[in-house]
Design a protein around this motif. Structure first.
Motif, PDB file in Angstrom:
ATOM      1  N   SER A 121      -6.975   2.210 -12.949  1.00  0.00           N
ATOM      2  CA  SER A 121      -7.305   3.513 -12.353  1.00  0.00           C
ATOM      3  C   SER A 121      -8.333   4.226 -13.207  1.00  0.00           C
ATOM      4  CB  SER A 121      -6.051   4.372 -12.236  1.00  0.00           C
ATOM      5  OG  SER A 121      -6.369   5.623 -11.671  1.00  0.00           O
ATOM      6  N   LYS A 169       1.260   4.205  -2.990  1.00  0.00           N
ATOM      7  CA  LYS A 169       0.990   5.616  -2.712  1.00  0.00           C
ATOM      8  C   LYS A 169       2.226   6.501  -2.913  1.00  0.00           C
ATOM      9  CE  LYS A 169      -3.329   5.313  -1.299  1.00  0.00           C
ATOM     10  NZ  LYS A 169      -4.423   5.994  -2.027  1.00  0.00           N
ATOM     11  N   SER A 170       3.410   5.881  -2.901  1.00  0.00           N
ATOM     12  CA  SER A 170       4.660   6.641  -2.920  1.00  0.00           C
ATOM     13  C   SER A 170       5.106   6.970  -4.347  1.00  0.00           C
ATOM     14  CB  SER A 170       5.766   5.837  -2.227  1.00  0.00           C
ATOM     15  OG  SER A 170       7.024   6.412  -2.436  1.00  0.00           O
ATOM     16  N   LYS A 171       5.618   8.165  -4.533  1.00  0.00           N
ATOM     17  CA  LYS A 171       6.194   8.545  -5.820  1.00  0.00           C
ATOM     18  C   LYS A 171       7.622   8.014  -5.945  1.00  0.00           C
ATOM     19  CE  LYS A 171       3.397  12.680  -6.543  1.00  0.00           C
ATOM     20  NZ  LYS A 171       3.387  14.148  -6.741  1.00  0.00           N
ATOM     21  N   PHE A 192       0.837  -1.201   0.000  1.00  0.00           N
ATOM     22  CA  PHE A 192       0.000   0.000   0.000  1.00  0.00           C
ATOM     23  C   PHE A 192       0.879   1.261   0.000  1.00  0.00           C
ATOM     24  CE2 PHE A 192      -2.672   3.173   2.296  1.00  0.00           C
ATOM     25  CZ  PHE A 192      -3.744   3.209   1.421  1.00  0.00           C
ATOM     26  N   SER A 193       1.939   1.258   0.810  1.00  0.00           N
ATOM     27  CA  SER A 193       2.854   2.401   0.866  1.00  0.00           C
ATOM     28  C   SER A 193       3.551   2.605  -0.481  1.00  0.00           C
ATOM     29  CB  SER A 193       3.899   2.195   1.963  1.00  0.00           C
ATOM     30  OG  SER A 193       3.286   2.137   3.227  1.00  0.00           O
ATOM     31  N   LYS A 220      -7.848   6.770   2.161  1.00  0.00           N
ATOM     32  CA  LYS A 220      -6.823   7.250   3.091  1.00  0.00           C
ATOM     33  C   LYS A 220      -6.110   6.128   3.837  1.00  0.00           C
ATOM     34  CE  LYS A 220      -9.884  11.193   3.890  1.00  0.00           C
ATOM     35  NZ  LYS A 220     -10.829  11.799   4.853  1.00  0.00           N
TER      36      LYS A 220
END
Length: 472
Positions: A105, A32-34, A28-29, A153
């Motif tokens: 997406s 979400k991380s670029k 999940f991280s 979130k």
């Protein structure tokens, strides 16, 4: 059929040393991380196989070391499969790749929600959905969007947050319980169902219809987990089409569903047209002679100083086999024929128009004809290869029916999914249709120009009023 299971086993063996929940937090991280970006197909592949194979009761001490080995191995594994698929059928590889990326997406989920909200508003469809699902589509949307707002979130949340209080109205406790029944699945059942679903052939990265898509939330130990909130939106919208069996001819909902989509496309056109003031007409009925009965034009007609645009709206969906690499031969030809038929119909109507046979639409010989076919679903339609395949089939029909083939060459058709059209149509109105397609043909619209264009938000205010305010 190529079997890639032996190639996958080293990755599987590493995943078995991981803990499910710790691994899902890491995944999940990364999603979400670029900095730690991971491609969508690889992320979903890992999600599925973590659920199936991760067995460690707690996270191992060398967890990060294991992850650092899994990722490069997975990318190498994917590259081998891609190379094999390109060698077999490059067009089919492009098609499945496009569908997979689009599935990962949804752009502008406000639009997606309001698209189906508009279609489902038909009295006949709304009643049918309520009978099949056990709650109204509005209640289903409201409860599902509450879940979605939370899982945007975080990856997990206590189930009691959604069920401890009866808020009444569309989010009444009974409606929330029913929504959870439709969208959630116990972890152990999800694991077993996924194990039955996965394949290790050419379709290893194709997951349409998998249980983690149809049930995007899983439950374990009083907590709900969701790593793909986009799938929640999909299940509320397009997923309801399948869940409520709307496509079954026995229910006689095809016309109402098609009319709802046409109505939605009209709303989009009018919203874009606020500052341009081009004449937009809905479908018009005309008659060539008494024997043939009434004929219909395209669903929408737009006139500018130098163009006449015919838009045909199609709700026909690609069947599951058509989305797979291995099985597409069974159904894709037949599904693509729907697009061919829609395009041919546009040219037939244009012939009648150019012969001044449509009284409400006087022929303007100086206007360029632009035929557009718009689909409700993403088909990877509009790619050069897909349109080329369709155009070749149109040529065959033109020859068979004695239609002037120069018409097709002079005015090439273009297919769009509604997702694509909602963006591109703003450019079309801004540049003018003739100028827009000239620039596209000559490659004169840069990626930077598209990204910097001042797009309007179609439904931001409506979304706030219909859903957010009520959820507050």
């Amino acid at each position: 059929m190529t079997d890639f299971y032996e190639d996958f086993k080293p990755i599987r063996n590493r995943i078995r040393r991981l803990n499910i929940f710790s691994s899902l937090d890491i995944l999940f991280s990364m999603m979400k991380s670029k900095k730690l970006a991971i491609i969508p197909e690889a992320a979903e592949f890992l999600y599925i196989h973590i659920l199936i194979y991760a067995d460690a009761p707690v996270a191992p001490k060398n967890e990060i070391e294991i992850w650092n080995k899994i990722l490069p191995e997975l990318y190498q594994f994917k590259d081998r499969i891609t190379a094999a698929q390109i060698d077999k059928d490059v067009w089919r590889w492009m098609h499945t790749m496009g569908l997979n990326q689009l599935k990962a997406s949804h752009n502008y989920y406000f639009n997606l929600v309001f698209r189906y909200y508009t279609i489902f508003a038909d009295i006949k469809i709304a009643k049918h959905i309520e009978q099949r699902l056990g709650l109204s589509y509005k209640s289903y949307f409201m409860c599902g969007l509450w879940l979605h707002s939370v899982f945007l979130k975080t990856i997990n949340y206590p189930k009691s947050h959604f069920t401890r209080k009866d808020h009444g109205g569309e989010v009444a406790l009974a409606h929330m319980y029913r929504t959870l029944e439709l969208l959630t699945i116990p972890l152990e059942k999800l694991r077993s169902d996924l194990k039955v679903s996965v394949t290790y052939d050419d379709d290893i990265f194709i997951t349409q219809g998998y249980p983690h898509v149809t049930h995007p939330v899983f439950e374990n130990g009083g907590f709900l987990y969701c790593i793909y909130p986009d799938y929640l939106i999909f299940q509320l919208t397009a997923g309801t089409y399948y869940l409520a069996d709307i496509g079954n001819n026995d229910h006689q909902l095809a016309k109402a569903f098609g009319d709802g989509f046409e109505r939605y496309v009209g709303i989009i056109l009018e919203k874009v047209n606020v500052q341009y003031h081009f004449p937009i007409k809905s479908e018009t009925v005309y008659q060539l002679n008494r024997k043939k009965g009434q004929l219909r034009s395209s669903d929408w007609i737009i006139e500018t100083d130098d163009a006449i645009v015919f838009i045909e709206c199609k709700t026909k969906k690609l069947r599951l086999n058509s989305k797979n690499f291995a099985k597409y031969h069974d159904t894709l030809d037949e599904d693509l024929q729907q697009m061919v038929n829609a395009a041919v119909q546009l040219y037939k109507v244009y012939q009648h128009y150019s012969n001044n046979l449509i009284p409400s639409l006087p022929y303007a010989p100086d206007k360029k004809f632009i035929p557009l076919v718009v689909t409700l679903e993403d088909w990877f339609a509009g790619s050069p290869d897909t349109d080329k395949v369709i155009q070749e089939r149109i040529e065959v029909i033109f020859i068979e029916k004695g239609i002037d083939i120069t018409l097709l060459k002079k005015y090439p058709f273009k297919s769009y999914s509604i997702n694509q059209l909602e963006l591109d149509v703003q450019l079309m109105f801004s540049y003018g249709f003739v100028e827009y397609f000239r620039r596209v043909h000559e490659g004169k619209i840069s990626t930077e120009e598209r990204e910097n264009f001042s797009y309007i938000d179609y439904f931001e205010e409506e979304y706030e009023r219909e859903f957010i305010d009520l959820l507050r």
